[in-house]
Design a protein around this motif. Sequence first.
Motif, mmCIF file in Angstrom:
data_model
loop_
_atom_site.group_PDB
_atom_site.id
_atom_site.type_symbol
_atom_site.label_atom_id
_atom_site.label_comp_id
_atom_site.label_asym_id
_atom_site.label_seq_id
_atom_site.Cartn_x
_atom_site.Cartn_y
_atom_site.Cartn_z
ATOM 1 N N VAL A 651 0.843 -1.202 0.000
ATOM 2 C CA VAL A 651 0.000 0.000 0.000
ATOM 3 C C VAL A 651 0.879 1.252 0.000
ATOM 4 O O VAL A 651 2.067 1.179 0.316
ATOM 5 C CB VAL A 651 -0.946 0.029 1.225
ATOM 6 C CG1 VAL A 651 -1.910 -1.138 1.180
ATOM 7 C CG2 VAL A 651 -0.165 0.071 2.514
ATOM 8 N N SER A 652 0.259 2.407 -0.350
ATOM 9 C CA SER A 652 1.075 3.618 -0.385
ATOM 10 C C SER A 652 0.316 4.851 0.100
ATOM 11 O O SER A 652 0.868 5.929 0.217
ATOM 12 C CB SER A 652 1.597 3.845 -1.805
ATOM 13 O OG SER A 652 0.494 3.830 -2.683
ATOM 14 N N ASP A 653 -0.988 4.688 0.402
ATOM 15 C CA ASP A 653 -1.769 5.863 0.796
ATOM 16 C C ASP A 653 -1.901 5.961 2.308
ATOM 17 O O ASP A 653 -1.829 4.958 3.023
ATOM 18 C CB ASP A 653 -3.163 5.801 0.165
ATOM 19 C CG ASP A 653 -3.901 4.566 0.610
ATOM 20 O OD1 ASP A 653 -4.966 4.678 1.225
ATOM 21 O OD2 ASP A 653 -3.371 3.436 0.365
ATOM 22 N N ALA A 654 -2.107 7.165 2.777
ATOM 23 C CA ALA A 654 -2.155 7.430 4.215
ATOM 24 C C ALA A 654 -3.253 6.625 4.915
ATOM 25 O O ALA A 654 -3.050 6.097 6.010
ATOM 26 C CB ALA A 654 -2.356 8.914 4.455
ATOM 27 N N MET A 655 -4.405 6.524 4.234
ATOM 28 C CA MET A 655 -5.519 5.844 4.887
ATOM 29 C C MET A 655 -5.179 4.373 5.183
ATOM 30 O O MET A 655 -5.429 3.869 6.276
ATOM 31 C CB MET A 655 -6.763 5.914 4.007
ATOM 32 C CG MET A 655 -8.029 5.996 4.855
ATOM 33 S SD MET A 655 -9.415 6.439 3.842
ATOM 34 C CE MET A 655 -9.866 4.883 3.150
ATOM 35 N N SER A 656 -4.587 3.738 4.199
ATOM 36 C CA SER A 656 -4.225 2.324 4.387
ATOM 37 C C SER A 656 -3.175 2.190 5.492
ATOM 38 O O SER A 656 -3.266 1.302 6.344
ATOM 39 C CB SER A 656 -3.653 1.735 3.097
ATOM 40 O OG SER A 656 -4.588 1.845 2.080
ATOM 41 N N PHE A 657 -2.193 3.096 5.488
ATOM 42 C CA PHE A 657 -1.171 3.010 6.536
ATOM 43 C C PHE A 657 -1.780 3.235 7.917
ATOM 44 O O PHE A 657 -1.407 2.598 8.889
ATOM 45 C CB PHE A 657 -0.053 4.033 6.281
ATOM 46 C CG PHE A 657 0.938 3.567 5.236
ATOM 47 C CD1 PHE A 657 1.531 2.304 5.319
ATOM 48 C CD2 PHE A 657 1.289 4.386 4.168
ATOM 49 C CE1 PHE A 657 2.445 1.881 4.357
ATOM 50 C CE2 PHE A 657 2.192 3.966 3.205
ATOM 51 C CZ PHE A 657 2.775 2.711 3.299
ATOM 52 N N ARG A 658 -2.747 4.169 7.955
ATOM 53 C CA ARG A 658 -3.389 4.433 9.250
ATOM 54 C C ARG A 658 -4.122 3.178 9.751
ATOM 55 O O ARG A 658 -4.022 2.814 10.918
ATOM 56 C CB ARG A 658 -4.380 5.594 9.081
ATOM 57 C CG ARG A 658 -4.160 6.619 10.133
ATOM 58 C CD ARG A 658 -4.950 7.887 9.952
ATOM 59 N NE ARG A 658 -4.054 9.002 9.716
ATOM 60 C CZ ARG A 658 -4.111 9.819 8.690
ATOM 61 N NH1 ARG A 658 -5.020 9.670 7.776
ATOM 62 N NH2 ARG A 658 -3.246 10.807 8.592
ATOM 63 N N ARG A 659 -4.821 2.547 8.817
ATOM 64 C CA ARG A 659 -5.563 1.320 9.193
ATOM 65 C C ARG A 659 -4.581 0.257 9.684
ATOM 66 O O ARG A 659 -4.761 -0.354 10.737
ATOM 67 C CB ARG A 659 -6.348 0.798 7.976
ATOM 68 C CG ARG A 659 -7.044 -0.542 8.233
ATOM 69 C CD ARG A 659 -7.791 -1.033 7.005
ATOM 70 N NE ARG A 659 -6.977 -1.127 5.800
ATOM 71 C CZ ARG A 659 -6.168 -2.131 5.495
ATOM 72 N NH1 ARG A 659 -6.038 -3.143 6.320
ATOM 73 N NH2 ARG A 659 -5.490 -2.140 4.366
ATOM 74 N N LEU A 660 -3.505 0.080 8.921
ATOM 75 C CA LEU A 660 -2.523 -0.953 9.303
ATOM 76 C C LEU A 660 -1.877 -0.621 10.653
ATOM 77 O O LEU A 660 -1.641 -1.497 11.481
ATOM 78 C CB LEU A 660 -1.438 -1.088 8.221
ATOM 79 C CG LEU A 660 -1.894 -1.712 6.903
ATOM 80 C CD1 LEU A 660 -0.756 -1.710 5.897
ATOM 81 C CD2 LEU A 660 -2.398 -3.135 7.111
ATOM 82 N N ALA A 661 -1.618 0.675 10.885
ATOM 83 C CA ALA A 661 -1.000 1.082 12.152
ATOM 84 C C ALA A 661 -1.938 0.753 13.312
ATOM 85 O O ALA A 661 -1.504 0.275 14.365
ATOM 86 C CB ALA A 661 -0.670 2.567 12.127
ATOM 87 N N ALA A 662 -3.238 1.013 13.100
ATOM 88 C CA ALA A 662 -4.202 0.718 14.172
ATOM 89 C C ALA A 662 -4.245 -0.781 14.452
ATOM 90 O O ALA A 662 -4.242 -1.230 15.609
ATOM 91 C CB ALA A 662 -5.587 1.231 13.772
ATOM 92 N N GLU A 663 -4.243 -1.545 13.383
ATOM 93 C CA GLU A 663 -4.286 -3.017 13.568
ATOM 94 C C GLU A 663 -2.999 -3.498 14.244
ATOM 95 O O GLU A 663 -3.027 -4.336 15.154
ATOM 96 C CB GLU A 663 -4.428 -3.716 12.211
ATOM 97 C CG GLU A 663 -5.832 -3.641 11.663
ATOM 98 C CD GLU A 663 -5.940 -4.279 10.268
ATOM 99 O OE1 GLU A 663 -5.156 -5.192 9.969
ATOM 100 O OE2 GLU A 663 -6.806 -3.831 9.500
ATOM 101 N N ALA A 664 -1.855 -2.947 13.809
ATOM 102 C CA ALA A 664 -0.564 -3.371 14.389
ATOM 103 C C ALA A 664 -0.522 -3.013 15.866
ATOM 104 O O ALA A 664 -0.045 -3.799 16.698
ATOM 105 C CB ALA A 664 0.581 -2.694 13.637
ATOM 106 N N LYS A 665 -1.048 -1.845 16.184
ATOM 107 C CA LYS A 665 -1.051 -1.423 17.585
ATOM 108 C C LYS A 665 -1.866 -2.408 18.423
ATOM 109 O O LYS A 665 -1.432 -2.862 19.485
ATOM 110 C CB LYS A 665 -1.656 -0.018 17.683
ATOM 111 C CG LYS A 665 -1.700 0.493 19.098
ATOM 112 C CD LYS A 665 -2.286 1.880 19.157
ATOM 113 C CE LYS A 665 -2.357 2.306 20.627
ATOM 114 N NZ LYS A 665 -3.226 3.404 20.849
#
Length: 821
Positions: A651-665
């Motif tokens: 992925v490369s967009d902010a929204m996807s990274f935000r989602r992944l960050a929340a899941e990783a957290k």
Amino acid sequence: MASESTIPGRDTMDFDLIKAALESSDGKKSRTPRTLEGGKGTLSVDQALALMPRRKLTRDDFLTPALKQLKEKADLEASLPPKRVRPVKIKDLLDTLKAAWDFMDDIKPETVNQVVIQWPQEFSETKLEDLSPMNIVDLRVRKPHIGKYLLCRTMTPAIYDGGIGFLLSVEDTEGDIAYLKLLNFVLLLEANQDEWDWNLPISSILVIREPFYYKNADVKSMPYIMVESPSDVIYVHTEDPVMKDVSWARKAKKVIQPRPTTDEGWKAEGLEEFKGARWFSAAMCFTACIIRGFEVEVCRLNRAEVYLRLGWNNSALHDVQVALGSGTLSDDLKRKAINRKIKALYALGRYQEVSQIASSESFEDDQVMADWVTKAGKRIEEQSTGNYDWLKLYKGAEKESFSPDIADYTGPVEVKSDSNGLRGTYVTRDVKAGELLMFHKPSVLLSPSDKPKTNIPSSIFRMIDVPALRTTEDKNTYRLFCKAVQRVWDDKHMYDTLRALYGGETVEAPDPFPPPFTTDSPLERPDIDVEYLQGVIAFNSFDLDDGGKALYAMPSLLNHSCMPSTHAEFIGDAYVVRANRDMKKGEEITIAYIDKGVSFDEKRFRLMSTWRFNCECGVCQADDEDGYDAREARRALSKKMDDIREQSKVVSDAMSFRRLAAEAKAICENMKRTYHEEHGKKAGGLKYELVKPLRSYATVLRLLGAVTKDKACTKRTIEVMMQHLTVSGFKITDMSLTGALPEGELPLPVDTSQVPQSFTFNVAAALEIAQHFRELGDDKRTKRWLDVAVWMESVYSGGGLPVFKLREAEALERVDLSDLL
Ligand SMILES: C[S@@+](CC[C@H](N)C(=O)[O-])C[C@H]1O[C@@H](n2cnc3c(N)ncnc32)[C@H](O)[C@@H]1O
């Protein structure tokens, strides 16, 4: 062809399947499912772990059906009386040997060769002069013929059996014949058929000490004399005292191979073999000259050179000394002899003697000798100070098959036993994190470039390693054992050293380590206890980074801990051990035998299956107390995190990274909850399975920060990186992300009494933290964390800034900190 009967597949053993699945994963790779394709189906690591009992494993769990069968057979054999069997018929014997030839011709590269070693493995400890002769007709199966020796003569060339032995037919002085299997022979994998023919031509006269005549109780195969220890076979020449009054009932068979007929011919052949790097044949030709009394001293010096090439330094030294002692050498030969003597002494690590000889008055103004004095002086200094040129060494290690020219160093270390009788290594004074404790060259080495000359038929060489009561499918383990046989054949002190290492639970206790230093003549061959030696190799050898295998003497005494007190690694084929934390006098020096990061359940399986113990370190105790369900949940979460990492690559967009960050957290938080409250206390803060998920979480945050240019995200990345270092066992004393720092020289923001446990990412992690502070415009913290990285690296490698730059070149490229270095 097996050296003994072949045991069919071990289908009933679940542990085999588990082991294979775990071994295929090698304990280092990612947590993504790894599978094993094979006759028995496919098993992922998780499936393998699920199959394991939810209790501590015991040694008996690993007594496979095949091993049990072998043990039962050994017990049965031991209970039966010796028995006379039908004499061997020459036709049957020749047919058997022919079948062996045909088998070797037919062999396909993918053939699985299963070798089952007889148990117990016999070897004689009685000197030949204390034994009395016997004949083939006196042989009884099942028991060694104590107090006897058999004089025999070979009737056929030696044939490699495709496993661990040579096959031969022999006759005794009465003309009776027997089938002979020579196992574990010194030149087994080191010579090709031509060389064996040179070394064991037809009509070679052999003495077999206390022969063992073998025939399975349950198999109707031809009985054979089985020689398991090479020291039980003595080559005899016609003038030997044992040949006094001996006459042979049959005429000697003609040697088929063309052999030199003159003294000059033997010497010329020796030189020819030498040129072709066929060391064993060359040594044999020069030996023939020595026996024939032809140019004895020249040939002795030639043989010394051959021995040097073989690494038989003790034999080389002996030859040179005898030649020098003859008092007949010309000046030219004397010089050659001294050169060879120096080479042998240097290779044996006897640097003081090298220095003494090379600095003698007679070599004034001699540059070659001056160079030896310098070299030996360096080695002597290394031995006593532990000062090495680390930059040069690490640079050298970038080349393949690097074998540094260094002297062994053993720091403030002693060997002793703990209250449970477990022998190990301890520091004899307080030491600081980063102090060098051991730096050793291998005592026995199998380098990846070292190819066997024998055509080993299969890539899979399955053998049952009886002494350790375990199986090994590693051909190289056996090859390393063969190297060890050669080393001890040359050097009895090496045998004493290996005999002082741990050999497994089925052999006697090791001798005290280190053995007293002796300089035995190589002619005094040790009585080789092959079973013990196999155990030593099985329990103590290391896999090198480049695919080789090696055995180190002193480092073999290091016990395992999942929270070891050292950082240990290879520099080429040398093994270096440094304290990874400050240690108090009397603390144990430990290393990790396996990847510390794998799950507790995988670790306990690996440790019990290979080394036969349960680790009781703080991490293992704490992980054990967490309970199986918590650990299983941890593994599942870890797998989920693997998915997130994969997604973050696409992925490369902010929204996807935000989602992944929340899941990783969420995953990291849930994972933290799988550790019970007291875990940290017992395990010194180490939560190995959290290391990777936290790192992945930090990576996702970093990517998010890069897209959003959000400083809060960068700060969060630093926080998570710091947590990642904390669960790796690091104590960060200043976790502040912002705010003014005091003026002037500041201590590092970490507790410098220890570095984190695993090395791979930690220096890079400190560098990344520095880089993030730079992005936040915080120069002071940037510099402090860069200093942490440099300090950490020098604890791991002892080399300071130049080694840091060399070893972290890749990580340094990813950051923009070069102006600060
Ligand atoms: C390489 S040797 C280590 C030195 C060995 N203790 C000795 O006396 O020579 C490996 C063997 O030591 C024992 N060992 C090593 N670490 C251990 C530990 N943490 N707990 C119990 N036994 C251990 C096991 O028997 C293992 O197979």
